[in-house]
Design a protein around this motif. Structure first.
Motif, PDB file in Angstrom:
ATOM      1  N   GLU B  94     -20.330 102.150   7.100  1.00  0.00           N
ATOM      2  CA  GLU B  94     -19.910 103.060   6.032  1.00  0.00           C
ATOM      3  C   GLU B  94     -18.521 103.634   6.325  1.00  0.00           C
ATOM      4  OE1 GLU B  94     -22.372 106.505   5.358  1.00  0.00           O
ATOM      5  OE2 GLU B  94     -21.678 106.655   3.281  1.00  0.00           O
ATOM      6  N   ASP B  95     -18.305 104.062   7.575  1.00  0.00           N
ATOM      7  CA  ASP B  95     -16.989 104.625   7.916  1.00  0.00           C
ATOM      8  C   ASP B  95     -15.892 103.574   7.826  1.00  0.00           C
ATOM      9  OD1 ASP B  95     -17.980 107.117   8.260  1.00  0.00           O
ATOM     10  OD2 ASP B  95     -18.211 106.952  10.437  1.00  0.00           O
ATOM     11  N   ASN B  96     -16.235 102.329   8.181  1.00  0.00           N
ATOM     12  CA  ASN B  96     -15.261 101.260   8.046  1.00  0.00           C
ATOM     13  C   ASN B  96     -14.866 101.055   6.588  1.00  0.00           C
ATOM     14  OD1 ASN B  96     -14.248  99.431  10.329  1.00  0.00           O
ATOM     15  ND2 ASN B  96     -16.342  99.833  10.966  1.00  0.00           N
ATOM     16  N   VAL B  97     -15.891 100.922   5.740  1.00  0.00           N
ATOM     17  CA  VAL B  97     -15.612 100.668   4.325  1.00  0.00           C
ATOM     18  C   VAL B  97     -14.832 101.838   3.715  1.00  0.00           C
ATOM     19  CG1 VAL B  97     -16.673 100.328   2.050  1.00  0.00           C
ATOM     20  CG2 VAL B  97     -17.592  99.145   4.048  1.00  0.00           C
ATOM     21  N   MET B  98     -15.164 103.048   4.164  1.00  0.00           N
ATOM     22  CA  MET B  98     -14.547 104.234   3.573  1.00  0.00           C
ATOM     23  C   MET B  98     -13.283 104.681   4.338  1.00  0.00           C
ATOM     24  SD  MET B  98     -15.956 105.232   0.798  1.00  0.00           S
ATOM     25  CE  MET B  98     -16.104 103.531   0.310  1.00  0.00           C
ATOM     26  N   ALA B  99     -12.713 103.776   5.133  1.00  0.00           N
ATOM     27  CA  ALA B  99     -11.559 104.170   5.952  1.00  0.00           C
ATOM     28  C   ALA B  99     -10.416 104.732   5.105  1.00  0.00           C
ATOM     29  CB  ALA B  99     -11.074 102.978   6.780  1.00  0.00           C
ATOM     30  N   ALA B 112     -19.529 108.359  -1.752  1.00  0.00           N
ATOM     31  CA  ALA B 112     -20.880 107.797  -1.718  1.00  0.00           C
ATOM     32  C   ALA B 112     -21.061 106.780  -2.845  1.00  0.00           C
ATOM     33  CB  ALA B 112     -21.910 108.915  -1.835  1.00  0.00           C
ATOM     34  N   ASP B 113     -20.579 107.113  -4.042  1.00  0.00           N
ATOM     35  CA  ASP B 113     -20.703 106.199  -5.178  1.00  0.00           C
ATOM     36  C   ASP B 113     -19.924 104.915  -4.943  1.00  0.00           C
ATOM     37  OD1 ASP B 113     -22.209 108.086  -6.363  1.00  0.00           O
ATOM     38  OD2 ASP B 113     -20.659 108.804  -7.757  1.00  0.00           O
ATOM     39  N   ARG B 114     -18.710 105.093  -4.437  1.00  0.00           N
ATOM     40  CA  ARG B 114     -17.843 103.950  -4.227  1.00  0.00           C
ATOM     41  C   ARG B 114     -18.428 103.019  -3.155  1.00  0.00           C
ATOM     42  NH1 ARG B 114     -14.525 100.817  -6.972  1.00  0.00           N
ATOM     43  NH2 ARG B 114     -13.020  99.785  -5.618  1.00  0.00           N
ATOM     44  N   TYR B 115     -18.956 103.629  -2.085  1.00  0.00           N
ATOM     45  CA  TYR B 115     -19.547 102.829  -1.014  1.00  0.00           C
ATOM     46  C   TYR B 115     -20.675 101.952  -1.572  1.00  0.00           C
ATOM     47  CZ  TYR B 115     -22.463 101.647   2.997  1.00  0.00           C
ATOM     48  OH  TYR B 115     -23.219 100.960   3.909  1.00  0.00           O
ATOM     49  N   LYS B 116     -21.529 102.584  -2.360  1.00  0.00           N
ATOM     50  CA  LYS B 116     -22.674 101.862  -2.902  1.00  0.00           C
ATOM     51  C   LYS B 116     -22.188 100.716  -3.805  1.00  0.00           C
ATOM     52  CE  LYS B 116     -27.107 102.546  -5.107  1.00  0.00           C
ATOM     53  NZ  LYS B 116     -26.860 101.271  -5.811  1.00  0.00           N
ATOM     54  N   TYR B 117     -21.223 101.034  -4.665  1.00  0.00           N
ATOM     55  CA  TYR B 117     -20.702 100.021  -5.588  1.00  0.00           C
ATOM     56  C   TYR B 117     -20.124  98.824  -4.816  1.00  0.00           C
ATOM     57  CZ  TYR B 117     -17.403  97.704  -8.702  1.00  0.00           C
ATOM     58  OH  TYR B 117     -16.703  96.760  -9.398  1.00  0.00           O
ATOM     59  N   LEU B 118     -19.317  99.129  -3.789  1.00  0.00           N
ATOM     60  CA  LEU B 118     -18.641  98.059  -3.056  1.00  0.00           C
ATOM     61  C   LEU B 118     -19.622  97.180  -2.292  1.00  0.00           C
ATOM     62  CD1 LEU B 118     -15.628 100.083  -1.655  1.00  0.00           C
ATOM     63  CD2 LEU B 118     -15.470  98.166  -3.238  1.00  0.00           C
ATOM     64  N   MET B 119     -20.604  97.816  -1.654  1.00  0.00           N
ATOM     65  CA  MET B 119     -21.564  97.032  -0.875  1.00  0.00           C
ATOM     66  C   MET B 119     -22.388  96.145  -1.803  1.00  0.00           C
ATOM     67  SD  MET B 119     -21.055  97.551   2.337  1.00  0.00           S
ATOM     68  CE  MET B 119     -22.485  97.363   3.403  1.00  0.00           C
ATOM     69  N   ASP B 120     -22.776  96.685  -2.962  1.00  0.00           N
ATOM     70  CA  ASP B 120     -23.488  95.856  -3.932  1.00  0.00           C
ATOM     71  C   ASP B 120     -22.607  94.694  -4.369  1.00  0.00           C
ATOM     72  OD1 ASP B 120     -25.839  97.273  -3.909  1.00  0.00           O
ATOM     73  OD2 ASP B 120     -25.244  98.634  -5.524  1.00  0.00           O
ATOM     74  N   MET B 151     -10.984  96.867  -0.650  1.00  0.00           N
ATOM     75  CA  MET B 151     -11.040  97.254  -2.063  1.00  0.00           C
ATOM     76  C   MET B 151     -11.437  98.712  -2.248  1.00  0.00           C
ATOM     77  SD  MET B 151     -12.353  93.953  -4.135  1.00  0.00           S
ATOM     78  CE  MET B 151     -13.958  93.718  -3.478  1.00  0.00           C
ATOM     79  N   ALA B 152     -11.606  99.431  -1.131  1.00  0.00           N
ATOM     80  CA  ALA B 152     -12.230 100.754  -1.197  1.00  0.00           C
ATOM     81  C   ALA B 152     -11.540 101.694  -2.177  1.00  0.00           C
ATOM     82  CB  ALA B 152     -12.283 101.380   0.199  1.00  0.00           C
ATOM     83  N   ALA B 153     -10.223 101.792  -2.096  1.00  0.00           N
ATOM     84  CA  ALA B 153      -9.532 102.743  -2.958  1.00  0.00           C
ATOM     85  C   ALA B 153      -9.070 102.075  -4.252  1.00  0.00           C
ATOM     86  CB  ALA B 153      -8.348 103.367  -2.227  1.00  0.00           C
ATOM     87  N   ASP B 154      -9.701 100.944  -4.587  1.00  0.00           N
ATOM     88  CA  ASP B 154      -9.433 100.210  -5.813  1.00  0.00           C
ATOM     89  C   ASP B 154      -7.953  99.867  -5.988  1.00  0.00           C
ATOM     90  OD1 ASP B 154     -10.315  98.867  -7.958  1.00  0.00           O
ATOM     91  OD2 ASP B 154     -10.515 100.586  -9.291  1.00  0.00           O
TER      92      ASP B 154
END
Lengths: 217, 321
Positions: B94-99, B112-120, B151-154
């Motif tokens: 999670e911390d990696n994706v949300m870096a 939290a929303d973005r993490y869920k969207y990206l992992m899906d 892609m985290a910050a779109d």
């Protein structure tokens, strides 16, 4: 053997007091040594030439016999009336700690996987963020190993500091020698060894706790 | 969306890693930088987010000269994926994706929303992986996390430096397909470095092929295969360029240029029905595998004609020179 045990039991209060003194000396020295060595080691990763020189100097300091180093410092520190005692002892221990701390920090930061560093920069971390979030956490186990080495070594060297009146467990050895009291010398030596072993063990636990979970297989 | 204007990179005094390269990348396209190692493709990529300085010329992203921006801000707006994923081993998934969101200070809910969207999006269960560490994941999973992190910050633009290069062929093919599907949804403008012509044909809307720092050809994959501009490109795409181009053309392309055969009424002949969207590679494979002598082409539930190996051959002859 019995003599030794009796001696240590009878004098446990003073042994305890000397141990605390000893730890204060080493603790303060290592604390200051980290404050100097960690930033210096990190800085050296950005300056290869200076790194070479600094590590050489630290190496050379390491080879100076401790009793000689105390001797050198007496005239220098006499200027501020601190020729003998706690201050020169702490300074000597700081100097001896520099090599393991600087070297381990330097090597650990340099050895962080270049891909990880590249990713950190590419994602837009500035230098401080990269150090604090990525490089130092990943280098921490090796840096801590250097600190442990410095502490254990300083506990040993700290014994000699008693000769310049800095206190600590070295006092037992110093006095034992002048009184030809082998039991006393032994008691001091054993206490120092125990102190080193216990401290190293505790720092080992700390090192394990500080190792990022991601490294524990 | 991205414009390279006479971009040159010189190392030291005279080594020209990139030599006067100019081309435009339209929004929403994947452009593959292709070439042998040392050809300047990675350097060209890394100049976009200024991991390499630009010696001469200009690079514009969305109309803005990248050199006019703060490099830290610039990088946070450009997704970056590298070959060995470069996940931070000390951080959870999670911390990696949300870096990047952590760097720019998003609030908890948004993260939290973005993490869920990206992992899906990349096909990993958000909750199952949240507290795990990179070393617990397989290479393919790590690379998916790497893509999610980029892609985290779109960011509208993504740079991918041989993102699938370290994966074994089976996993690589699967992730390539998944990534093309993701791209259908997110429509990023992507620069993608590869040394693999097959990957380039598959992933690229266009291919930029480099040699010794020079841009040799910049064209769509089918153009590149059909009309290589010079000997180097011809050699790099391979002798089998006619075969490679098969997967880029569909039966529909063929119909648009050639009349199909009439359906013969002979019930004994061995036939198989395919749709017009089938690519010629699959169509030809069916014929070569002797699963059928003739393919019956179906469009909008109507049979429009039949085709044989000769038709594919004739079509290729027209296209590949």
């Amino acid at each position: 053997m019995n003599d030794l045990l009796n001696y240590m039991l009878e004098n446990q209060t003073s042994i305890w007091t000397y141990s605390v003194e000893h730890l204060q000396l080493v603790g303060l020295a290592v604390f200051i040594a980290i404050a100097i060595g960690l930033p210096l080691g990190i800085y050296l990763t950005t300056n290869e030439e200076l790194a070479e020189t600094v590590l050489q100097v630290a190496n050379i300091i390491m080879t100076i016999p401790s009793i000689a180093l105390f001797g050198i410092m007496i005239p220098i520190l006499s200027v501020i009336n601190q020729g003998i005692g706690f201050v020169p002892a702490v300074i000597a221990l700081i100097l001896y700690s520099q090599l393991p701390i600087i070297r381990n920090t330097y090597v650990a930061i340099n050895n962080v996987d270049p891909n990880i560093r590249d990713a950190a920069i590419g994602l837009g971390m500035n230098t401080m963020q990269r150090l604090l979030r990525v490089e130092i956490p990943n280098a921490l186990p090796i840096i801590m190993a250097g600190v442990r080495q410095a502490v254990v070594m300083n506990i040993g060297i700290g014994a000699i500091a008693a000769f310049i009146g800095a206190g600590g467990l070295g006092v037992l050895i110093n006095q034992g020698i002048s009184r030809s009291n082998t039991t006393m010398v032994l008691a001091g030596a054993i206490a120092i060894s125990l102190l080193a072993i216990v401290t190293d063990g505790l720092l080992g636990l700390l090192q394990k706790r500080m190792t990022p979970k991601g490294f524990q297989q | 969306m991205i414009k390279f204007d006479q971009v040159t990179k010189v190392y030291g005094d005279k080594v020209k890693a990139v030599d006067n390269v100019s081309f435009d990348v339209p929004e929403g396209n994947i452009v593959v930088f292709l070439g042998p190692s040392g050809c300047g493709k990675t350097t060209t990529l890394r100049m976009v987010n200024r991991l390499e300085t630009i010696t001469d010329g200009k690079i514009f992203v969305n109309g803005t000269d990248v050199n006019s921006l703060n490099e830290i801000e610039l990088r946070r707006k450009i997704g970056y994926v590298i070959q060995h994923n470069g996940l931070f081993p000390n951080m959870t998934i999670e911390d990696n994706v949300m870096a990047v969101p952590n760097l720019i200070g998003w609030d908890r809910k948004k993260k939290a929303d973005r993490y869920k969207y990206l992992m899906d999006l990349v096909g990993l269960n958000p909750d199952e992986y949240r507290k795990r560490y990179p070393h617990e994941l397989s290479g393919g999973q790590q690379q998916r996390v790497g893509i999610a992190r980029a892609m985290a910050a779109d960011p509208p633009v993504m740079l991918m430096d041989e993102p699938f290069g370290a994966l074994d062929p089976v996993i690589r093919t699967r992730i390539q397909n998944e990534f093309l599907q993701i791209q259908q949804e997110v429509k990023k403008t992507i620069l993608f470095v590869s040394h693999d012509i097959d990957e380039a044909i598959k992933m690229g809307d266009a291919i930029a092929i480099f040699q010794n720092g020079k841009l040799m050809q910049y064209d769509s994959p089918s153009e590149l295969l059909a009309h290589p501009k010079n000997e180097f490109v011809r050699e790099f795409v391979g002798k089998d360029r006619a075969l490679k181009s098969l997967s880029l053309h569909t039966v529909e392309d063929l119909i648009s240029e050639r009349m199909l055969r009439k359906l013969d009424g002979n019930e004994n002949s061995n036939k198989k029905t395919i749709s017009v969207e089938t690519n010629l590679r699959d169509a030809l494979s069916i014929l070569l595998n002797q699963e059928a002598d003739q393919l019956v082409v179906q469009a909008n539930n109507k049979l429009v004609g039949a085709m044989k190996i000769d038709d594919v051959e004739a079509y290729l002859h027209q296209h590949i020179k």
